[in-house]
Design an enzyme around this catalytic site. Structure first.
Site, PDB file in Angstrom:
ATOM      1  N   ASP A   1       0.868  -1.174   0.000  1.00  0.00           N
ATOM      2  CA  ASP A   1       0.000   0.000   0.000  1.00  0.00           C
ATOM      3  C   ASP A   1       0.909   1.229   0.000  1.00  0.00           C
ATOM      4  OD1 ASP A   1      -1.933  -1.897   0.281  1.00  0.00           O
ATOM      5  OD2 ASP A   1      -2.663  -1.210   2.230  1.00  0.00           O
TER       6      ASP A   1
ATOM      7  N   ASP B   1     -15.376  -4.274   0.342  1.00  0.00           N
ATOM      8  CA  ASP B   1     -15.019  -4.183   1.755  1.00  0.00           C
ATOM      9  C   ASP B   1     -16.315  -4.233   2.556  1.00  0.00           C
ATOM     10  OD1 ASP B   1     -12.449  -3.804   0.819  1.00  0.00           O
ATOM     11  OD2 ASP B   1     -12.534  -1.626   1.022  1.00  0.00           O
TER      12      ASP B   1
END
Length: 260
Positions: free
Chosen positions: A10, A132
């Site tokens: 990330d 998510d």
């Protein structure tokens, strides 16, 4: 079933970071060397990696094109990447920069018809839908958006079949409560997804701590696991995770050894 390990990076402000439960205020930094880290993944035997543009996830406009190009050119890794994908042009640009698959998250919840059209245009092998999710008090899997602060008004169980009908091949699903927390993947969630969409390759994301978690994700029917914080902190060795990938490949070969 084939199983793929996805070591993950990330990126925020050019640095490798991890967020706890997606909270930008709870960031841990791991250095400013994403390309050498990707090269390490390749040397360890990885075939794929997962790359996230956290700046773009917040503001839109994918910014990692140069890094993506370098990874694809220098390491031979196939890269699954996203963050801030808002338009067809974003998808095409990321693919042109060297991505094997583009990850589409929030827009997949807010505008499913748009993303279904991208699946038709680019093909199910080029798009990964990332959902998510958070379980509510009634046991329903909600799909929060806007930094996981606002429910979209649609559940995972209602949305996923729409994507199956649209030709979805790859689903990355994160249990928000476990993201970045090293608490183990939610195996019940992934078993539920396998029953709900048996033809979709489900990637486990969130909470993976060790090789046992990778094995358990494989055994519950996942087609892959995304490795983040545990890998960055040395709690999990990539070689150990890749051994699970190799075992799945061996099992698939052995299953094909019987009579025609």
């Amino acid at each position: 079933m084939a199983f793929t390990v996805y070591p993950a990076l990330d990126i925020r402000g050019g640095r490798v970071v991890r967020l706890a439960q997606g909270d930008y205020a709870r960031e841990t930094q791991y250095g400013d060397d994403p390309l050498p880290r990707a090269a390490d993944f390749a040397r360890a035997g990885a075939r794929w990696m997962h790359l996230v543009d956290l700046d773009a996830a917040r503001a839109g406009g994918y910014t990692l094109g140069t890094l993506l190009c370098g990874i694809a050119r220098d390491t031979g890794l196939q890269v699954q990447t996203g963050g801030g994908v808002r338009s067809r042009e974003d998808v095409a640009r990321i693919l042109d920069a060297g991505a094997a698959r583009v990850v589409v998250g929030s827009l997949a919840v807010r505008e499913p018809e748009t993303v279904a059209a991208w699946l038709a245009e680019f093909g199910g092998e080029r798009i990964t839908v990332a959902l998510d999710t958070r379980q509510d008090a009634a046991g329903q899997w909600q799909l929060p958006v806007h930094g996981w602060t606002e429910d979209a008004g649609v559940t995972l169980d209602a949305l996923l079949p729409r994507y199956v009908r649209a030709g979805l091949r790859h689903l990355l699903c994160t249990d928000i409560a476990r993201d970045g927390m090293l608490s183990g993947p939610n195996l019940d969630l992934y078993a539920h997804l396998r029953a709900l969409a048996p033809g979709v390759a489900v990637q486990a994301s969130g909470g993976v701590r060790d090789a046992d978690d990778v094995r358990n994700a494989r055994q519950v029917g996942c087609a892959g696991a995304v490795l983040g914080r545990a890998l960055l902190e040395g709690r999990l060795q990539l070689a150990d995770a890749l051994a699970q990938e190799a075992r799945a490949a061996d099992a698939a070969r052995n299953a094909g050894d019987g009579p025609c």
